[in-house]
Design an enzyme around this catalytic site. Structure first.
Site, PDB file in Angstrom:
ATOM      1  N   GLY A 198     -13.394  -1.397  17.366  1.00  0.00           N
ATOM      2  CA  GLY A 198     -11.963  -1.658  17.370  1.00  0.00           C
ATOM      3  C   GLY A 198     -11.475  -2.098  18.734  1.00  0.00           C
ATOM      4  O   GLY A 198     -12.235  -2.172  19.693  1.00  0.00           O
ATOM      5  N   HIS A 220       0.820  -1.201   0.000  1.00  0.00           N
ATOM      6  CA  HIS A 220       0.000   0.000   0.000  1.00  0.00           C
ATOM      7  C   HIS A 220       0.855   1.252   0.000  1.00  0.00           C
ATOM      8  O   HIS A 220       0.400   2.327   0.368  1.00  0.00           O
ATOM      9  CB  HIS A 220      -0.927   0.018   1.215  1.00  0.00           C
ATOM     10  N   GLY A 256      -1.438   6.573   2.892  1.00  0.00           N
ATOM     11  CA  GLY A 256      -1.737   7.878   2.322  1.00  0.00           C
ATOM     12  C   GLY A 256      -3.149   8.104   1.857  1.00  0.00           C
ATOM     13  O   GLY A 256      -3.418   9.095   1.173  1.00  0.00           O
ATOM     14  N   HIS A 302      -5.976   8.245   3.943  1.00  0.00           N
ATOM     15  CA  HIS A 302      -6.898   8.632   5.015  1.00  0.00           C
ATOM     16  C   HIS A 302      -7.694   9.882   4.649  1.00  0.00           C
ATOM     17  O   HIS A 302      -8.925   9.910   4.769  1.00  0.00           O
ATOM     18  CB  HIS A 302      -6.129   8.852   6.317  1.00  0.00           C
ATOM     19  N   GLY A 303      -7.002  10.918   4.221  1.00  0.00           N
ATOM     20  CA  GLY A 303      -7.702  12.155   3.864  1.00  0.00           C
ATOM     21  C   GLY A 303      -8.621  11.986   2.678  1.00  0.00           C
ATOM     22  O   GLY A 303      -9.717  12.551   2.632  1.00  0.00           O
ATOM     23  N   GLY A 316      -5.455   9.139  12.203  1.00  0.00           N
ATOM     24  CA  GLY A 316      -6.779   9.008  12.804  1.00  0.00           C
ATOM     25  C   GLY A 316      -6.972   9.968  13.958  1.00  0.00           C
ATOM     26  O   GLY A 316      -8.039  10.581  14.112  1.00  0.00           O
TER      27      GLY A 316
END
Length: 593
Positions: free
Chosen positions: A501, A233, A417, A419-420, A571
């Site tokens: 989680g 990733h 990279g 997340h945003g 996060g």
């Protein structure tokens, strides 16, 4: 400066065949299905599920996998005859949603159970677990195998923490063959697990990849160096070394794999050498030439070899090596004929287990949440009126969208990279659906939750999805809340994250921001609603900043060990943005009754 994708760039246009980055995955699936219509089709119930034209077969165990896009031909490319029956498709480098996994399970179900064979990533683990809960009431038996073949991602003593990489392909090939020969669900699971246990993989990266919506690489690989233990990733490797000649690189990769494998002389193996997207095929054969020589010198015999682009990472330069040790049954199953866009093995055709059938399916709801305590009726002032407070969600969405590049940049330093990108897409879509409506806050939060859980995926989709779902349930039917009610809503949101989680404070996750923020509000609410909101914001920022010096213990960054220090958690950063804007938006709407 913007590049051709319309996103902030580096001053240099990206040379890519892209229309809109937000549409890339859907357009990829559309083109893939058209090009391989003899083998695959879209699931009529979910455009993010690709199914085999040979499935489901009555009485045959269904084979399902799924994962983020950008690895083509994985994951969709292994859909076909005697391979995978249905694939859940995620955003670039991001887990598919629980709904997509559930729909893939339904599409593959022939009445004999479904084996879900996937890689060891937080988002996939979370969404597969939720999908299993969604289909169990429908009478579909589901069992799973989690691939963990990547040697460099954790020591052998912690093998359960290793991620799945290109070795997953062997698991799909073996599991698909066993199902095609009429194996039961237990037999398919057992032999798929044996395939995983018998496989070791390692990757070496020479050049990074770029998510189109970000416009620049997640990290840099300096000229003359290589990243050993690179992730699929775009995650950095476990160590940086000077670039060596191809034979020396092959020797190093083989040593990493064989030292971990400890195979006796005479063992037969299957070898897979995959490019990561931008490595010329001839260079992969240069590596393989040396690898087979090294295997023979170690007293091992190559039964089959696969060399090419089997499991990529956008346009990353590099290669992965996977070696699976064979026993008699694995050898038989690796040779069973199959046909898929990503892999073809010729051989005697197998007899179908049963007729291909299309079961009638209807749309189903998402995973249900546990009973959430209600926020109390307000007894003090000021209060937050809820009947027309949907603008709070729009305000939070605007902040996330505005910080899309910042969040992806942080995530790219120790993660993949995305997340945003995914956060902005989810919050933006929810805001578009809320815009122009007079909507109670609980309904707006519910809309945001639905989008995050059903359309975004990854690990953040369900984490934030359950957070906002619980918040909505806690205030449903209330006309207003005071400080006590807001505290109850925030606690409900935190409970939702914790239910989904397993993170604890200190693990370098959003929990490190969320927990102190909730605690700060609760501790100061007696001093007044506004003062407690201010305390919540400050605590959120302190919690976010505390993650900089932490070593990640969960998620992809955990595999970097000490290299994960010095960077804030993505996060925790997005959580801080959400909580700060939530505090400001609520403060602007407080009234004295």
């Amino acid at each position: 400066m913007t590049d051709q994708t319309g996103t902030p760039g580096t001053g240099k246009e990206m040379q890519r065949f892209i229309n809109d980055p937000d549409d890339l995955v859907d357009e990829t699936v559309a083109g893939f299905v058209k090009a391989h219509r003899d083998l695959v089709q879209k699931d009529p119930m979910n455009a993010r599920v690709v199914t085999s034209r040979f499935a489901p077969q009555e009485g045959k165990v269904g084979i399902v996998t799924g994962g983020g896009s950008g690895h083509e031909p994985a994951f969709i490319g292994y859909t076909g005859r005697n391979m995978v029956d249905a694939v859940a498709v995620g955003e670039l480098f991001s887990s598919p949603t629980a709904k997509s996994f559930a729909d893939a399970i339904r599409a593959a179900d022939g009445g004999a159970g479904v084996a879900v064979l996937y890689g060891n990533y937080a988002g996939d683990n979370m969404n597969v677990r939720m999908a299993k809960e969604m289909v169990t009431p429908e009478g579909i038996e589901v069992s799973t195998v989690v691939a963990n073949d990547d040697v460099c991602s954790a020591p052998l003593t912690d093998r359960e923490k290793r991620r799945g990489v290109a070795g997953e392909i062997f698991m799909w090939k073996i599991g698909g063959a066993k199902a095609a020969l009429g194996g039961s669900l237990d037999e398919v699971i057992a032999v798929s697990q044996r395939a995983v246990d018998a496989t070791r993989s390692v990757g070496v990266g020479l050049g990074p990849c770029t998510l189109p919506a970000v416009g620049h690489p997640n990290f840099q690989i300096a000229p003359g160096t290589m990243e050993v233990g690179i992730g699929h990733h775009g995650e950095p490797g476990t160590r940086v070394e000077p670039l060596k000649a191809a034979d020396d690189v092959a020797d190093d990769m083989l040593k990493i794999v064989l030292d971990d494998h400890d195979l006796p002389e005479g063992t037969e193996v299957v070898v897979l050498v995959s490019g990561l997207g931008a490595t010329p095929i001839n260079e992969l054969y240069v590596l393989y030439d040396r690898l087979e020589t090294g295997l023979e010198a170690a007293g091992l015999r190559v039964h089959r070899a696969f060399v090419g682009n089997y499991f990529t990472s956008l346009e990353m330069i590099g290669a992965t090596l996977s070696v699976m040790a064979l026993d008699d049954e694995l050898k038989t199953l690796i040779d069973v004929e199959c046909a898929s866009p990503g892999m073809v093995v010729t051989g005697a055709p197998t007899a179908p287990v049963g007729q291909v059938t299309r079961r009638t399916r209807t749309a189903t709801a998402g995973a249900a949440s546990a009973k959430v305590p209600r926020a109390p009726e307000p007894t003090t002032t000021p209060i937050l009126p809820l009947a027309e407070a949907s603008g709070i969600v729009e305000d939070m969405a605007a902040v996330i969208v505005a910080n899309k590049a910042h969040l992806s940049e942080i995530d790219g330093l120790i993660g993949d990279g995305d997340h945003g990108i995914n956060m902005a897409k989810g919050f933006g879509r929810a805001a578009e659906r809320i815009a122009g409506q007079v909507m109670p806050l609980d309904k707006a939060l519910e809309q945001l939750s639905d989008v995050l859980m059903s359309e975004i995926g990854g690990s953040m989709g369900p984490l934030y999805g359950f957070m906002f779902q619980n918040m909505a349930l806690s205030i449903a039917g209330r006309d207003a809340i005071d400080a006590e009610g807001f505290a109850a809503m925030m606690q409900a949101g935190l409970d939702g994250v914790r239910t989904t989680g397993s993170a604890q404070v200190g693990d370098k996750t959003l929990i490190d921001c969320f927990v102190p923020a909730v605690d700060a509000f609760d501790a100061t609410k007696a001093n007044g609603f506004s003062e407690a909101l201010t305390a919540m914001s400050k605590a959120a920022e302190t919690g976010r900043d505390s993650t900089v010096d932490m070593m990640a213990k969960l998620g992809r960054a955990a595999r970097l060990g000490e290299r994960s220090r010095g960077v804030p958690d993505a996060g925790a950063t997005s959580c801080c943005l959400i909580l700060n804007e939530l505090a400001d938006a609520v403060a602007r709407r407080l009234i004295s009754a």
